[in-house]
Design a protein around this motif. Sequence first.
Motif, short mmCIF file in Angstrom:
data_model
loop_
_atom_site.label_atom_id
_atom_site.label_comp_id
_atom_site.label_asym_id
_atom_site.label_seq_id
_atom_site.Cartn_x
_atom_site.Cartn_y
_atom_site.Cartn_z
N VAL A 1 1.13 -1.56 0.11
CA VAL A 1 0.05 0.88 -0.25
C VAL A 1 0.58 0.70 -0.53
N GLN A 2 1.88 1.28 0.72
CA GLN A 2 3.17 2.40 0.97
C GLN A 2 3.45 2.87 -0.45
N THR A 3 3.77 1.60 -1.07
CA THR A 3 4.65 1.89 -2.24
C THR A 3 4.03 2.64 -3.05
N ILE A 4 2.86 1.67 -3.46
CA ILE A 4 1.51 2.40 -4.78
C ILE A 4 1.30 3.73 -4.26
N SER A 5 1.37 3.97 -3.47
CA SER A 5 0.33 5.22 -3.12
C SER A 5 1.67 6.51 -2.64
N ASN A 6 3.08 5.96 -2.31
CA ASN A 6 3.24 6.61 -2.35
C ASN A 6 4.30 6.92 -3.95
N ASN A 7 4.73 6.37 -4.46
CA ASN A 7 4.63 6.43 -6.45
C ASN A 7 3.82 6.64 -6.91
N ILE A 8 2.35 7.01 -7.43
CA ILE A 8 1.70 7.91 -7.68
C ILE A 8 1.40 8.94 -7.50
N THR A 9 1.33 9.13 -6.00
CA THR A 9 1.15 10.17 -5.51
C THR A 9 1.82 11.65 -5.74
N CYS A 10 3.31 10.88 -5.11
CA CYS A 10 4.23 11.99 -5.15
C CYS A 10 3.94 12.52 -6.59
N GLN A 11 4.13 11.45 -8.38
CA GLN A 11 3.96 12.41 -9.00
C GLN A 11 2.61 13.00 -9.33
N LEU A 12 1.87 12.39 -8.98
CA LEU A 12 0.99 13.66 -9.61
C LEU A 12 0.67 14.60 -9.57
N ASN A 13 1.72 15.09 -8.27
CA ASN A 13 1.56 15.70 -7.47
C ASN A 13 2.87 16.84 -8.45
N ILE A 14 4.03 16.00 -8.09
CA ILE A 14 4.61 17.41 -9.56
C ILE A 14 3.65 17.55 -10.70
N PHE A 15 3.23 16.32 -11.25
CA PHE A 15 2.68 17.08 -12.59
C PHE A 15 1.45 17.87 -12.30
N GLU A 16 0.45 18.01 -11.02
CA GLU A 16 -0.20 18.51 -10.87
C GLU A 16 0.06 20.27 -10.97
N ALA A 17 1.03 20.49 -9.88
CA ALA A 17 2.04 21.85 -9.95
C ALA A 17 2.52 22.27 -11.07
N VAL A 18 2.85 21.38 -12.00
CA VAL A 18 3.36 22.12 -13.61
C VAL A 18 1.78 22.31 -14.30
N ARG A 19 1.09 21.85 -14.28
CA ARG A 19 0.03 21.91 -15.33
C ARG A 19 -0.82 22.82 -14.52
N LYS A 20 -0.75 23.31 -13.56
CA LYS A 20 -1.48 24.65 -12.97
C LYS A 20 -1.21 25.29 -12.63
N ASN A 21 0.09 25.36 -12.73
CA ASN A 21 1.36 27.07 -13.10
C ASN A 21 1.92 27.71 -14.06
N SER A 22 1.59 26.92 -15.28
CA SER A 22 1.72 26.44 -16.31
C SER A 22 2.78 26.64 -16.71
N ILE A 23 3.62 26.26 -16.26
CA ILE A 23 5.17 25.80 -16.22
C ILE A 23 5.79 25.43 -17.57
N ASN A 24 6.50 25.65 -18.60
CA ASN A 24 7.23 25.10 -19.61
C ASN A 24 7.84 23.95 -18.86
N ALA A 25 8.07 23.41 -18.69
CA ALA A 25 9.38 22.53 -18.13
C ALA A 25 9.83 20.71 -18.93
N ARG A 26 10.23 20.64 -19.56
CA ARG A 26 10.51 18.75 -19.73
C ARG A 26 10.78 18.13 -18.46
N ILE A 27 10.00 16.88 -18.23
CA ILE A 27 10.17 16.55 -17.28
C ILE A 27 10.36 15.04 -17.58
N LEU A 28 11.38 14.32 -16.95
CA LEU A 28 11.71 13.04 -16.73
C LEU A 28 11.14 11.97 -16.26
N VAL A 29 10.62 10.85 -16.77
CA VAL A 29 10.27 9.84 -15.32
C VAL A 29 10.86 8.67 -15.40
N THR A 30 11.31 8.02 -14.84
CA THR A 30 11.95 6.95 -13.96
C THR A 30 11.03 5.88 -14.18
#
Length: 325
Positions: A90-119
Amino acid sequence: MKALITGVTGMTGSYLAEYLLTMPDIEVYGIAHPRDSHKFLHQIENQIHLHECDLCNTETVNTLIRDLRPDQIYHLAAQTSVAESWKNPVQTISNNITCQLNIFEAVRKNSINARILVTGSSESYGLISESDLPVSETVPFKPVSPYGVSKVAQDMLAFQYHHNYGMDIIRVRVFNLTGPRQSPIFALSNFAKQIAQIKAGRNKPVIMVGNLEAHRDFTDFRDAVKAYWLALEHGLPGQAYNIGSGKSLSLESILSMLLDISGVLVEIEPNPDRMRPSDIPIMVCDNTLFRTLTGWEPMIPLTKTLKDLLIYWQTAVEENQCPPL
């Protein structure tokens, strides 16, 4: 140019920070969890801009990304252990998905033109057949561990945010990494640590092991971070690229290499606690797509990686900085 690394205090993140510091005109920023150790950054901490942030906290991630407005984001922060994912799915799946979603949403909502690498990870491919070898980007996902499932979710979220919002996201699917600084929860580092402790007279000459029949494709961290840089320099938005050596060896043969390098004579004892409920028999990377695009290929021979890994653990044992197995 501002380059932001999540998970900068970790094995891969610290090597990536060191590599980016050799590049002209790049300011390196890093995100570390408040509880993270900074031991891998001691030589460069005064050269990077370090921010403490829990990536699972939506508000703090949004504020940090909004204020920094990075040009590049290397998203490395994750729970990265397959073995640990069986203990804490539960911790693995919740952590790995939530962290990435928070980054994506921050970039999207603030209209930041960043190149993002997802590993991503080769664990996403999971249960492959012999006809799938070597594994290319077109092989379907069939993950067999909670960690693998979490990385599929990260991979697909990256594709979705690119497709729906036009975000500039590159996906890499990384095969096994190893080298100095690796945690002993990973097989090769664990072998090296046990050997170092035996050589120092701290343990009996017995190596505890799990499944040695598994074949894996290993790349040195120090080669992998160069691939991450090239992925953001040359990668096509939305595309996925495999990163690996293209060579697969059994864990048994790699353990033998470590023992030959060390000169230590030991008994090898299987430990049921080190066996996984499900394990992938063989994994080997087809890196043709990425190699053709960038010219990247691993430069550090496995023998050097293993020697450096042994030196790392021998030094830790001598300095009594050796965490428990």
